[in-house]
Design a protein around this motif. Structure first.
Motif, short mmCIF file in Angstrom:
data_model
loop_
_atom_site.label_atom_id
_atom_site.label_comp_id
_atom_site.label_asym_id
_atom_site.label_seq_id
_atom_site.Cartn_x
_atom_site.Cartn_y
_atom_site.Cartn_z
N LEU A 602 24.04 35.29 -4.50
CA LEU A 602 22.60 35.17 -4.73
C LEU A 602 22.22 33.71 -4.98
N ALA A 603 23.06 32.97 -5.71
CA ALA A 603 22.79 31.55 -5.97
C ALA A 603 22.84 30.74 -4.67
N GLN A 604 23.75 31.11 -3.76
CA GLN A 604 23.82 30.42 -2.48
C GLN A 604 22.54 30.64 -1.68
N ALA A 605 22.03 31.85 -1.71
CA ALA A 605 20.78 32.14 -1.00
C ALA A 605 19.63 31.36 -1.62
N ARG A 606 19.58 31.30 -2.95
CA ARG A 606 18.52 30.55 -3.62
C ARG A 606 18.60 29.06 -3.27
N ALA A 607 19.82 28.51 -3.20
CA ALA A 607 19.98 27.11 -2.84
C ALA A 607 19.53 26.86 -1.40
N ARG A 608 19.79 27.83 -0.51
CA ARG A 608 19.35 27.66 0.88
C ARG A 608 17.82 27.67 0.97
N HIS A 638 12.09 33.70 8.81
CA HIS A 638 12.89 34.03 7.63
C HIS A 638 13.34 35.49 7.62
N ALA A 639 13.02 36.24 8.67
CA ALA A 639 13.33 37.68 8.68
C ALA A 639 14.81 37.96 8.49
N PRO A 640 15.72 37.24 9.17
CA PRO A 640 17.15 37.56 8.94
C PRO A 640 17.58 37.38 7.49
N LEU A 641 17.11 36.33 6.85
CA LEU A 641 17.49 36.11 5.46
C LEU A 641 16.83 37.14 4.55
N ARG A 642 15.57 37.55 4.89
CA ARG A 642 14.89 38.55 4.07
C ARG A 642 15.63 39.88 4.13
N ASP A 643 16.00 40.27 5.32
CA ASP A 643 16.74 41.53 5.44
C ASP A 643 18.08 41.46 4.72
N TRP A 644 18.70 40.31 4.78
CA TRP A 644 20.01 40.17 4.11
C TRP A 644 19.86 40.31 2.60
N LEU A 645 18.77 39.75 2.05
CA LEU A 645 18.53 39.87 0.62
C LEU A 645 18.35 41.33 0.20
N LEU A 646 17.67 42.10 1.02
CA LEU A 646 17.48 43.52 0.69
C LEU A 646 18.81 44.27 0.74
N ARG A 647 19.65 43.95 1.73
CA ARG A 647 20.97 44.60 1.78
C ARG A 647 21.83 44.16 0.60
N LEU A 648 21.68 42.89 0.17
CA LEU A 648 22.43 42.43 -1.00
C LEU A 648 22.04 43.22 -2.24
N GLU A 649 20.74 43.49 -2.40
CA GLU A 649 20.29 44.28 -3.54
C GLU A 649 20.79 45.71 -3.44
N ALA A 650 20.77 46.28 -2.22
CA ALA A 650 21.23 47.65 -2.04
C ALA A 650 22.72 47.78 -2.37
N TRP A 651 23.51 46.76 -2.01
CA TRP A 651 24.94 46.82 -2.34
C TRP A 651 25.15 46.81 -3.84
N ARG A 652 24.33 46.00 -4.54
CA ARG A 652 24.51 45.85 -5.99
C ARG A 652 24.25 47.17 -6.71
N TYR A 653 23.24 47.84 -6.28
CA TYR A 653 22.84 49.05 -7.02
C TYR A 653 23.22 50.33 -6.27
N GLY A 654 24.13 50.21 -5.32
CA GLY A 654 24.61 51.41 -4.63
C GLY A 654 25.55 52.21 -5.53
N ARG A 655 25.86 53.41 -5.07
CA ARG A 655 26.72 54.27 -5.89
C ARG A 655 28.14 53.75 -5.95
N GLU A 656 28.69 53.29 -4.85
CA GLU A 656 30.08 52.81 -4.81
C GLU A 656 30.13 51.45 -4.11
N PRO A 657 29.74 50.37 -4.79
CA PRO A 657 29.82 49.02 -4.17
C PRO A 657 31.28 48.63 -3.94
N LEU A 669 25.79 35.86 5.61
CA LEU A 669 25.02 34.71 5.12
C LEU A 669 25.46 33.42 5.82
N GLN A 670 26.73 33.30 6.09
CA GLN A 670 27.21 32.11 6.77
C GLN A 670 26.72 32.04 8.21
#
Length: 677
Positions: A602-608, A638-657, A669-670
């Motif tokens: 998340l910090a890498q995305a914020r820095a980008r 910015h759509a690719p990065l926006r979608d990636w951020l939503l998937r990052l949030e979904a992974w964090r709060y998923g049932r089995e990350p 992200l790379q």
């Protein structure tokens, strides 16, 4: 708002970041070039100053930069001026001049970050060139400040858009410098030293000691105005010899043309034996010689054994007891020696080669010759047999003591017959006037005589107990030859002014306004400040500038090496670098494991995003960041990065990350191309 307040607001509050950063960089460049002013041609100093002021004015007024034709014209003009000043475009002086000019002119095309990086690296190189001229503590402190300034500008250039304060960049630069300090210390202590400290021997052949292998009557008196340090001495166990025996020998002058004394050439010394014989207890000491760009070593009379010098230097002794090195001393030199205050040297019986020491120019100093005949007549009347030299010497010294002769820094102007004018007209002079007139009188009486120049006296620094020799301690005395004793020191200045030899009274110019004001406020304050500064500078000389290869090997001996070599130094350095690299790598690995990998992504995305000019608070969640991107004018980019951020949030709060899912997000992200504005 008044114009003054408006200007102040523009300078300190409302100045655009580009103008602020440009002015800061120009100030750092000015600090780098300031120590060079005394070593550059005047046109170069004027051109650099004019260009920096011009560029600063353009930044303040937000004006366009000069065209290519302006810059090309100034460059051609600088090249022609460099050639006219140095007759070459190569070499140290011409090279430094060109570096300064290029650094100043490069600021006139400072448009993009790439141009700033070129200026940064030119600035680092120009900063190093200051050490070509001086390696003093003051220069090092100024360059350390310039280094921090350049690092601050470099860090600031990598910071995101907006207007981050310079103090934030300065703090980062300071931490970077502290992090690099251990590596710098390891390189300094263990990197094999194959040349002077900064790798470039001083090739300026202008002597700084003030002494020369020639002496015109009146030249040493001018050295009293120079209060700079020529050497520092520390006697073993702080046992200082009697003050009236502290004679540090320099060039010995044997040939006289009526106004100038000159040293013999090496081939002219053939046939004159040294025959040094010492007795009594030796005085051990360590002497640190300032760069003089002369080959002679200032040694306390008399040194029988060769002094301990660095391994790449060779020394030898002339028949006149002067110690010489095989090259000019362009850098600080510390050596150890032992001197015997009781000694004899020179032939004990008259030999043909002594005749040269009675030679005088024809037709010069007739009154002195007549005085010599008169003294000879009186000496023969009092002592019909035996060597008359001791009696002649005493008669001349008695005349100096009893017939109104004086010791002064401002003697009258001397003409062609310098000895006659001293003995019969002016009756006052500095040490070289007195020694020269005495030697001429002895030669006129048939006594071999010569002049010795060097340093006599000095003063102890109460802070570090080093004995300090200054150029104002430069002195000239005489040596006469006596049957059965050889060359004997005679200092006729002591007959006129005993306190000059016994108590080291200096004739000095009147102090300046500032020194007089400080002296009136506190008589000892100026002296204490000067002693403290000189002691600090001496520590810098001893532990930094004089950290030679031999001292490196001594350090290895203390670390347990029996016979250390350069290869051992290299191995120790490699081991330290490897250990440091492993330590830094281990810390990075520990830090990586200690930090939540999801937060790190998340910090890498914020820095980008910050690199594109989108500032977000540190606590912003991935969904908030995505919503901010959706409101941007170029939201589609910015759509690719926006979608990636939503998937990052979904992974964090998923049932089995799973770790595999997070690794996939890291690879995504790379692959997302950053948006540049």
């Amino acid at each position: 708002m008044s114009p003054t307040l408006a200007l102040r607001a523009r300078l300190f509050g409302e100045m655009p970041r580009e103008a602020r950063d440009t002015l800061f960089l120009l100030g750092v460049i000015a600090l780098i070039l300031l120590p060079q002013v005394g070593h550059l041609p005047l046109w170069c100093v004027g051109l650099a100053l004019a260009v920096l002021v011009w560029r600063g004015a353009l930044a303040l007024r937000s004006r366009t930069l000069p065209s290519l034709w302006w810059r090309a014209g100034l460059l051609v003009l600088a090249l022609l001026a460099t050639w006219a000043s140095h007759r070459t475009l190569l070499g140290k002086e011409a090279g430094v001049t060109l570096v300064v000019v290029l650094l100043a002119l490069k600021t006139l095309e400072l448009r993009a970050r790439r141009d700033a990086f070129v200026i940064f690296f030119l600035g680092f190189f120009a900063m190093l060139t200051n050490f070509f001229w001086s390696q003093s503590l003051l220069t090092a402190a100024a360059m350390l400040l310039a280094l921090l300034g350049l690092l601050t500008a470099l860090v600031n250039a990598h910071m995101p858009a907006g207007r981050p304060p310079l103090m934030q960049a300065a703090r980062t630069a300071g931490w970077m410098a502290l992090a690099g300090a251990p590596l710098m210390l390891a390189l300094f202590m263990f990197f094999p030293r194959l040349s002077p400290l900064w790798g470039t021997p001083n090739d300026n052949m202008t002597g700084r000691s003030g002494l020369s292998n020639t002496m015109q009557v009146g030249t040493i008196a001018s050295l009293v105005l120079d209060d700079t340090i020529a050497a520092r001495v520390r006697f073993d166990d702080d046992i200082v010899p009697p003050r009236n025996q502290l004679y540090f020998r320099g060039p010995v002058l044997s040939q006289f043309d009526g106004r100038e004394w000159r040293a013999d050439q090496p081939w002219e010394r053939v046939g004159l034996p040294g025959n040094l014989s010492v007795r009594g207890q030796a005085v051990g000491y360590e002497i640190t010689l300032e760069p003089s760009n002369r080959p002679w070593l200032l040694m306390l009379d008399a040194v029988a054994q060769a002094p301990e010098v660095p391994g790449n230097l060779r020394v030898f002794q002339t028949p006149e007891l002067q110690w010489l090195a095989n090259r000019p001393l362009g850098d600080l030199l510390r050596l150890r020696a032992q001197s015997h205050l009781e000694f004899t040297h020179g032939p004990l019986r008259r030999v043909p080669s002594l005749a040269r020491y009675t030679a005088l120019p024809e037709g010069r100093d007739p009154q002195t010759r007549a005085l010599a005949e008169q003294l000879l007549t009186q000496a023969r009347a009092a002592q019909p047999e035996g060597d008359l030299t001791p009696r002649l010497v005493q008669m001349a010294l008695t005349r100096l003591r009893t017939e109104g002769y004086g010791y002064t820094l401002e003697p009258e102007i001397y003409g062609e017959n310098t000895a006659d004018e001293f003995w019969f007209v002016h009756k006052a002079g500095f040490c070289e006037h007195i020694a020269s007139a005495f030697a001429v009188l002895m030669r006129a009486a048939g006594v071999p005589a010569r002049i010795v120049t060097g340093f006599q006296g000095g003063e102890v620094n109460p802070v570090d107990n080093y004995w300090t020799l200054r150029n104002s301690d430069a002195h000239a005395w005489a040596e006469v030859w006596q049957e059965g004793r050889g060359w004997v020191r005679v200092d006729p200045t002591g007959a006129i002014s005993p306190e000059r030899i016994g108590q080291f009274r200096r004739l000095a110019p009147q102090p300046g306004f500032m020194a007089s004001a400080v002296g009136a406020f506190s008589p000892t304050l100026m002296q204490n400040l000067r002693a403290s500064w000189e002691a600090l500078n001496n520590h810098w000389n001893q532990w930094v500038l004089n950290y030679t290869q031999s001292r490196q090997l001594d350090l290895l001996k203390r670390l347990g090496f029996d016979s250390p070599s350069l290869a051992d130094l290299a191995w120790v350095l490699l081991v330290l670098l490897a250990a440091g690299s492993l330590a830094v790598g281990g810390w990075a690995l520990w830090e990586r494991r200690r930090t939540d990998p999801w937060l790190r992504l998340l910090a890498q995305a914020r820095a980008r995003l910050a690199a594109t000019g989108i500032e977000l608070p540190p606590h912003a969640a991935p969904r908030q960041m995505a919503e901010r991107l959706a409101r941007e004018a170029d939201a589609q980019a910015h759509a690719p990065l926006r979608d990636w951020l939503l998937r990052l949030e979904a992974w964090r709060y998923g049932r089995e990350p799973s770790p595999a899912g997070l690794a996939a997000l890291r690879r995504e992200l790379q692959q997302i191309r950053p948006i540049r504005r």
